[in-house]
Design a protein around this motif. Sequence first.
Motif, mmCIF file in Angstrom:
data_model
loop_
_atom_site.group_PDB
_atom_site.id
_atom_site.type_symbol
_atom_site.label_atom_id
_atom_site.label_comp_id
_atom_site.label_asym_id
_atom_site.label_seq_id
_atom_site.Cartn_x
_atom_site.Cartn_y
_atom_site.Cartn_z
ATOM 1 N N UNK A 129 0.866 -1.187 0.000
ATOM 2 C CA UNK A 129 0.000 0.000 0.000
ATOM 3 C C UNK A 129 0.896 1.228 0.000
ATOM 4 N N UNK A 130 0.660 2.120 -0.946
ATOM 5 C CA UNK A 130 1.494 3.307 -1.113
ATOM 6 C C UNK A 130 2.963 2.921 -1.279
ATOM 7 N N UNK A 131 3.188 1.782 -1.961
ATOM 8 C CA UNK A 131 4.540 1.327 -2.217
ATOM 9 C C UNK A 131 5.231 0.642 -1.058
ATOM 10 N N UNK A 132 4.496 0.384 0.026
ATOM 11 C CA UNK A 132 5.091 -0.183 1.243
ATOM 12 C C UNK A 132 4.605 -1.624 1.432
ATOM 13 N N UNK A 133 5.513 -2.580 1.300
ATOM 14 C CA UNK A 133 5.136 -3.985 1.468
ATOM 15 C C UNK A 133 4.851 -4.346 2.919
ATOM 16 N N UNK A 134 5.232 -3.481 3.864
ATOM 17 C CA UNK A 134 4.942 -3.705 5.277
ATOM 18 C C UNK A 134 3.905 -2.729 5.806
ATOM 19 N N UNK A 135 3.062 -2.224 4.932
ATOM 20 C CA UNK A 135 1.965 -1.366 5.353
ATOM 21 C C UNK A 135 1.023 -2.120 6.282
ATOM 22 N N UNK A 136 0.320 -1.367 7.108
ATOM 23 C CA UNK A 136 -0.687 -1.972 7.978
ATOM 24 C C UNK A 136 -1.803 -2.635 7.177
ATOM 25 N N UNK A 137 -1.898 -2.343 5.897
ATOM 26 C CA UNK A 137 -2.926 -2.937 5.037
ATOM 27 C C UNK A 137 -2.501 -4.268 4.428
ATOM 28 N N UNK A 138 -1.349 -4.803 4.829
ATOM 29 C CA UNK A 138 -0.832 -6.058 4.261
ATOM 30 C C UNK A 138 -0.742 -7.187 5.284
ATOM 31 N N UNK A 139 -1.264 -6.979 6.475
ATOM 32 C CA UNK A 139 -0.994 -7.894 7.595
ATOM 33 C C UNK A 139 -1.517 -9.308 7.353
ATOM 34 N N UNK A 140 -2.750 -9.443 6.900
ATOM 35 C CA UNK A 140 -3.301 -10.782 6.688
ATOM 36 C C UNK A 140 -2.540 -11.515 5.590
ATOM 37 N N UNK A 141 -2.126 -10.794 4.551
ATOM 38 C CA UNK A 141 -1.326 -11.428 3.498
ATOM 39 C C UNK A 141 -0.023 -11.965 4.077
ATOM 40 N N UNK A 142 0.653 -11.183 4.893
ATOM 41 C CA UNK A 142 1.888 -11.662 5.521
ATOM 42 C C UNK A 142 1.610 -12.859 6.435
ATOM 43 N N UNK A 143 0.512 -12.807 7.169
ATOM 44 C CA UNK A 143 0.187 -13.910 8.078
ATOM 45 C C UNK A 143 -0.006 -15.212 7.316
ATOM 46 N N UNK A 144 -0.560 -15.120 6.117
ATOM 47 C CA UNK A 144 -0.792 -16.321 5.317
ATOM 48 C C UNK A 144 0.485 -16.906 4.734
ATOM 49 N N UNK A 145 1.588 -16.204 4.869
ATOM 50 C CA UNK A 145 2.865 -16.808 4.481
ATOM 51 C C UNK A 145 3.387 -17.734 5.572
ATOM 52 N N UNK A 146 2.735 -17.695 6.734
ATOM 53 C CA UNK A 146 3.099 -18.557 7.862
ATOM 54 C C UNK A 146 1.969 -19.536 8.187
ATOM 55 N N UNK A 147 0.788 -18.981 8.415
ATOM 56 C CA UNK A 147 -0.375 -19.793 8.791
ATOM 57 C C UNK A 147 -1.013 -20.436 7.563
ATOM 58 N N UNK A 148 -1.687 -21.557 7.779
ATOM 59 C CA UNK A 148 -2.373 -22.250 6.689
ATOM 60 C C UNK A 148 -3.701 -21.588 6.332
ATOM 61 N N UNK A 149 -4.250 -20.870 7.292
ATOM 62 C CA UNK A 149 -5.607 -20.336 7.112
ATOM 63 C C UNK A 149 -5.739 -19.012 7.848
ATOM 64 N N UNK A 150 -6.578 -18.124 7.314
ATOM 65 C CA UNK A 150 -6.887 -16.861 7.987
ATOM 66 C C UNK A 150 -8.397 -16.730 8.125
ATOM 67 N N UNK A 171 -8.917 -18.484 3.141
ATOM 68 C CA UNK A 171 -9.411 -17.290 3.823
ATOM 69 C C UNK A 171 -10.902 -17.412 4.100
ATOM 70 N N UNK A 172 -11.298 -17.118 5.340
ATOM 71 C CA UNK A 172 -12.704 -17.058 5.711
ATOM 72 C C UNK A 172 -13.001 -15.661 6.221
ATOM 73 N N UNK A 173 -13.977 -15.009 5.615
ATOM 74 C CA UNK A 173 -14.387 -13.677 6.055
ATOM 75 C C UNK A 173 -15.777 -13.780 6.673
ATOM 76 N N UNK A 174 -15.888 -13.336 7.916
ATOM 77 C CA UNK A 174 -17.168 -13.344 8.616
ATOM 78 C C UNK A 174 -17.629 -11.901 8.760
ATOM 79 N N UNK A 175 -18.672 -11.475 8.047
ATOM 80 C CA UNK A 175 -19.120 -10.088 8.121
ATOM 81 C C UNK A 175 -19.679 -9.752 9.499
ATOM 82 N N UNK A 176 -19.732 -8.466 9.834
ATOM 83 C CA UNK A 176 -20.144 -8.077 11.194
ATOM 84 C C UNK A 176 -21.462 -8.684 11.647
ATOM 85 N N UNK A 177 -22.454 -8.742 10.758
ATOM 86 C CA UNK A 177 -23.762 -9.232 11.171
ATOM 87 C C UNK A 177 -23.764 -10.724 11.480
#
Length: 265
Positions: A129-150, A171-177
């Motif tokens: 994000x904004x050219x930064x591979x360690x942006x706060x907007x990349x956390x789940x992507x980085x986590x998936x390089x370690x964990x099998x599932x998010x 990846x499993x996304x559970x919406x707020x509702x």
Amino acid sequence: MFPGAAADREDAAYALVGAPLDASTSFRPGARFGPRRVRTFGEQFDDYDRHTGRHFTDLSVYDHGDVGPTADTAEYLDFLASAIGEFDRDGAVPLLVGGEHTVTVAAVRALSPDVFVCLDAHLDLRESYAGDEYSHATVTRHALSVADRAVVLGARTGSEAEWERADAESVTVVPPEEVPDWTPDFDGTAYLSVDIDAADPGFAPGTGTPEPFGLSPREMRDAVRSVAPQTVGFDVVEVNDRDDGQAATLAAKLLRAYVFAHADV
């Protein structure tokens, strides 16, 4: 020191580490003040927890203080991961307090969970994000390089590419509702990350990228309690100084809820 924490590292069952990184905040800065504010606004709570019948001061929580950031984010994450890994090897469950969400990457790398569970308004699946591979907007992507599932609880926004990535089997996304009816359904160890912006900003306005139509504090607490028994570590992140303490108060209470639930296994 976090209220109720013990001073003795040697006998610690839990180790709290502040991580005041504030390098990639894209809207409202101030995450560097998160660890301090979470400690401050945690002072008001009773020691006794009616839900578990336990006292926080009996649970051997050690506060290590803050691990200050360096100018190089990648270098800082390596250093932070080393500190977290050391506590894990000593038998203390790491409790990380951010700081921006990027600090979670260090904990996931250090603890190697099977599943990454996150309460978050955002998918955080960007390559950069904004050219930064360690942006706060990349956390789940980085986590998936370690964990099998998010599993992302409460997500309600992301780029088109992120939503496409979220359709993957890993990846499993559970919406707020749907969060109130969600229960953990995974095997193995988990790491639990709480981005305070998972909460509706009416409850926690003090965060970097507030997003409406979010979770209530009670829904977040219940999710934390349900996941805690399977976890090897926990963090709460993205608290800043742009409110009267609502976000920090919620963060401190969720951290305590995690410790009580984890210790009650």
